[in-house]
Design an enzyme around this catalytic site. Structure first.
Site, PDB file in Angstrom:
ATOM      1  N   THR A 125       0.678  -1.252   0.053  1.00 53.10           N
ATOM      2  CA  THR A 125       0.114  -0.062  -0.055  1.00 53.10           C
ATOM      3  C   THR A 125       0.934   1.262  -0.064  1.00 53.10           C
ATOM      4  O   THR A 125       0.382   2.203   0.100  1.00 53.10           O
ATOM      5  CB  THR A 125      -0.944   0.081   1.114  1.00 53.10           C
ATOM      6  OG1 THR A 125      -0.226   0.059   2.400  1.00 53.10           O
ATOM      7  CG2 THR A 125      -1.838  -1.243   1.326  1.00 53.10           C
ATOM      8  N   LEU A 141       3.999   3.883   1.563  1.00 53.35           N
ATOM      9  CA  LEU A 141       4.032   4.386   2.952  1.00 53.35           C
ATOM     10  C   LEU A 141       3.303   5.107   3.503  1.00 53.35           C
ATOM     11  O   LEU A 141       3.305   6.390   3.787  1.00 53.35           O
ATOM     12  CB  LEU A 141       5.678   5.032   2.927  1.00 53.35           C
ATOM     13  CG  LEU A 141       6.221   5.399   4.044  1.00 53.35           C
ATOM     14  CD1 LEU A 141       6.324   4.159   4.871  1.00 53.35           C
ATOM     15  CD2 LEU A 141       7.543   6.177   3.965  1.00 53.35           C
ATOM     16  N   HIS A 142       2.080   4.251   3.826  1.00 54.49           N
ATOM     17  CA  HIS A 142       1.004   5.067   4.603  1.00 54.49           C
ATOM     18  C   HIS A 142       0.296   3.998   5.426  1.00 54.49           C
ATOM     19  O   HIS A 142       0.554   2.814   5.166  1.00 54.49           O
ATOM     20  CB  HIS A 142      -0.070   6.006   3.923  1.00 54.49           C
ATOM     21  CG  HIS A 142      -0.411   5.637   2.441  1.00 54.49           C
ATOM     22  ND1 HIS A 142       0.498   6.012   1.291  1.00 54.49           N
ATOM     23  CD2 HIS A 142      -1.026   4.506   2.011  1.00 54.49           C
ATOM     24  CE1 HIS A 142      -0.173   5.474   0.210  1.00 54.49           C
ATOM     25  NE2 HIS A 142      -0.941   4.713   0.633  1.00 54.49           N
ATOM     26  N   ALA A 143      -0.750   4.487   6.195  1.00 55.22           N
ATOM     27  CA  ALA A 143      -1.457   3.489   6.875  1.00 55.22           C
ATOM     28  C   ALA A 143      -0.440   2.705   8.027  1.00 55.22           C
ATOM     29  O   ALA A 143       0.379   3.413   8.596  1.00 55.22           O
ATOM     30  CB  ALA A 143      -2.390   2.532   6.142  1.00 55.22           C
ATOM     31  N   PRO A 191       2.120   0.567   7.437  1.00 55.24           N
ATOM     32  CA  PRO A 191       3.645   0.601   7.379  1.00 55.24           C
ATOM     33  C   PRO A 191       4.129   1.962   7.715  1.00 55.24           C
ATOM     34  O   PRO A 191       5.276   2.069   8.192  1.00 55.24           O
ATOM     35  CB  PRO A 191       3.726   0.407   5.860  1.00 55.24           C
ATOM     36  CG  PRO A 191       2.410  -0.224   5.385  1.00 55.24           C
ATOM     37  CD  PRO A 191       1.247   0.109   6.349  1.00 55.24           C
TER      38      PRO A 191
END
Lengths: 568, 94
Positions: B12, B14-16, B18
């Site tokens: 996904t 580099l957000h959520a 991670p």
């Protein structure tokens, strides 16, 4: 303290979660309004004669507010599980972000008081995220939630969010958003009542998923003070505010009777004279079936597949889809599972579709229309469904969302057959499709009426609009008439016609839908017992009589009244 | 100044989750670490908002920077984290 001597008041809204409840109300605290700015620097012009504060004090207040917000979100994260826990932990990290503190310090030095410094700093970051679009654009709303908490803390107000009065309560709110209800515990929340919101609002969907009595669009509920004893009838939409302990106890006893009566009902859906009605469930993934009582349920009437596609940059691959579908099919070795192909579009954007923004997304490129330019995603999905179907004994059906014309239906059916899927049908959500149902059943194997969208398009009332809740009511005779048109077409051609919108979960409406000729009702698993019990109370001829009464009514309220006064 | 350039491995981007794991690891380092995409401005790696605003997707190359004693060790461990598919590990947890 509530005024216990005030006479009881009766409020009316739209019942969206059947059942009775009684208890004291507690409200969802709303986001704080920003007061007038306070002068912070000695030479600053003041809009009011507020005393001048100073930057050190304002910065200390703002930092304390951010720390309190972080602590609150951290505590909520610790109390949550799964995805909610991850979301809340990430929010706590944002509240603790050093970039925010630097931004706030800068604003305070240039003359903002603590609440305004917080507001403008959050707004700046919100714009940055919103400009990135896609998944990050959607996170901009999360930032608002954190901002509301921090500003409330800076103002010394309660943080917005679910109340925790320490005893079971009836939750009242203006309206409920998904983020508000993370961590809502159905053991302590007795019922939901909202001032705004309609039958397809998040509140309604949540209430049915949790099996809670609920009333939406209940004008005046926010004027009821916290702690006031209320009774809630989630079928009729009646809320008695300021009732006595005796009446509350009576309602609780009736609710308990009702629950044990429903729990005693078993077996497949049928009318009192044995006319069979398929009771099916709506799910988003196999997880929704966990703990569900599926006695008498003939299968899944609506398997939404969006969950596989959300929050990601690339479309899920064939193998990943096959696994997810096969897991759902494995729960119904002898049942039917109706898979709806991807229902996305400008209103439910997915980054990898790369769809342009549209001024009117509900009327734009969504559902099957996405396949006009991008048939690859639909083809991969149909291939995955077909492959998963080979691994199971379940009878797998597929249907397309947002079909408007018979050629669109024919094209979808041909595509599905090309992948070896034997039973392919369409959803009826567009009035044009309902009006031409006779032609649709010549090419499609079945119809499934999505009442949420069909109401929105038939009554020209936005699903998101709380102010138009009365028009979105599934009891609207115009909507029922379109369902009747579909059912007639089904009866003449021998095709199955089901209802899989929120309307199917309304027990009082179930006999009406059956009377119109609907053969399958699909709903959230918790709604099944009440619908089954209500169907069993009427003979088929009585259902037809109720359908006539509802069709004959002038509007939704009159239709409901005409049916509810008819007994049994 | 020490630097490391690494492609984001998480599906996904580099957000959520991670991003949360990375920011927490960055904050736990003894030296301040900064992160940038290409020649863009370097932002604090310990800031969730700054990291999210990079908009780094799956496969995007990011460069980590730090100075002083311990910089190399800090960058090695953070680069190794970004080179793992943290979403897949999430699935394995579930």
């Amino acid at each position: 303290m509530p005024d216990l001597d005030a006479p009881p008041r009766v409020l009316h809204g739209i019942g969206v979660g059947p059942g009775l409840a009684a208890g004291p109300v507690a409200r969802m605290a709303s986001p704080p309004a920003l007061p007038d700015p306070r002068p912070v620097l000695p030479d600053q012009p003041a809009p009011t004669d507020l005393p001048v504060s100073d930057p050190d004090r304002e910065l200390a207040d703002a930092v304390r507010a951010l720390e309190a917000t972080e602590a609150d979100l951290r505590a909520r994260a610790d109390a949550a599980t799964g995805e909610a826990r991850d979301i809340l932990s990430a929010q706590a990290m944002i509240a603790a972000d050093p970039t925010l503190r630097e931004g706030v310090a800068e604003r305070v030095r240039s003359g903002d008081d603590a609440p305004h410094a917080l507001r403008s700093t959050f707004d700046r970051h919100r714009e940055i995220l919103a400009a990135l679009g896609g998944y990050l654009g959607e996170r901009a709303a999360d930032l608002d939630d954190i901002a509301h908490r921090a500003i409330a803390a800076a103002l010394g107000r309660p943080m917005p969010g679910l109340p925790a009065p320490g005893h079971p309560f009836v939750l009242i709110a203006d309206d409920l958003a998904p983020a508000d209800t993370v961590g809502l515990d159905p053991e302590t929340v007795l019922a939901l009542v909202t001032e705004r919101g309609g039958p397809t609002s998040h509140t309604a969907i949540l209430a049915r998923a949790l099996g809670l009595p609920a009333v939406v669009g209940c004008a005046g509920i926010l004027d009821v003070p916290d702690g006031t004893l209320v009774t809630v009838d989630g079928t009729s939409g009646r809320v008695g505010a300021g009732v006595g302990e005796e009446e509350a106890a009576d309602v609780r006893a009736r609710a308990a009777d009702e629950r044990s009566r429903l729990a005693a009902g078993r077996g497949p859906g049928r009318t009192a004279d044995g006319h069979p009605v398929d009771l099916m469930v709506n799910i988003g993934s196999a997880a929704d079936l966990r703990g569900a009582d599926l006695d008498g349920v003939t299968g899944v009437g609506l398997f939404r597949t969006e969950f596989l596609f959300l929050d990601r940059r690339d479309a899920p691959g064939l193998d990943e889809q096959v696994t997810a579908y096969a897991e759902v099919f494995s729960h119904f070795p002898e049942g039917t599972v109706v898979v709806r192909t991807l229902d996305a579009g400008a209103d439910k954007p997915l980054p990898f579709l790369g769809l342009p923004e549209e001024p009117n997304p509900a009327l734009g490129v969504r559902g099957l229309r996405v396949a006009r330019d991008r048939p690859g995603i639909l083809d991969t999905q149909l291939a995955a469904i077909a492959r998963a179907a080979e691994r199971t004994t379940a009878d797998v059906w597929v249907m397309a969302p947002m079909v408007s014309t018979p050629p669109e239906a024919a094209d979808f059916v041909a595509r599905a057959r090309a992948f070896g899927l034997r039973t392919a049908g369409v959803m009826v959500e567009v009035p044009a499709a309902a009006l031409r149902a006779e032609r649709l059943v010549e090419v499609a194997d079945f119809l499934s009426v999505g009442t949420n969208d069909l109401s929105q398009y038939t009554l020209a009332a936005d699903r998101q609009s709380g102010a138009l809740a009365d028009l979105l009511d599934p009891w609207q005779p115009a909507l029922l008439q379109l369902i009747a048109t579909c059912a007639d077409a089904g009866r003449r051609s021998g095709r199955s016609v089901g209802v899989c919108g929120e309307a199917a979960a309304d027990p009082a409406l179930a006999p009406v839908l059956v009377g119109l000729g609907v053969t399958k009702l699909s709903m959230s698993p918790r709604s099944v017992p009440a619908v089954r019990a209500r169907l069993a109370a009427y003979e088929r001829a009585e259902c037809e009589e109720l359908a006539r009464r509802a069709l004959d009514a002038a509007d939704a309220a009159a239709a409901r009244a005409a049916v509810l006064t008819a007994g049994p | 100044m020490s630097t490391r350039t690494v492609a984001i491995a998480s599906r996904t981007g580099l957000h959520a989750r991670p991003a949360a794991l990375f920011v927490k690891a960055a904050a736990d380092q003894d030296v301040p670490v900064r992160i940038r995409v290409g020649d863009g401005p370097a932002v604090p790696a310990a800031s969730m908002l700054a990291v999210l605003s990079l908009g780094a997707g799956h496969g995007t190359e990011v460069t980590l920077e730090a100075d002083g004693p311990g910089a190399d060790a800090a960058l090695d461990s953070l680069a190794a984290l970004l080179a793992r598919d943290l979403d897949a590990e999430e699935a394995a947890d579930a």
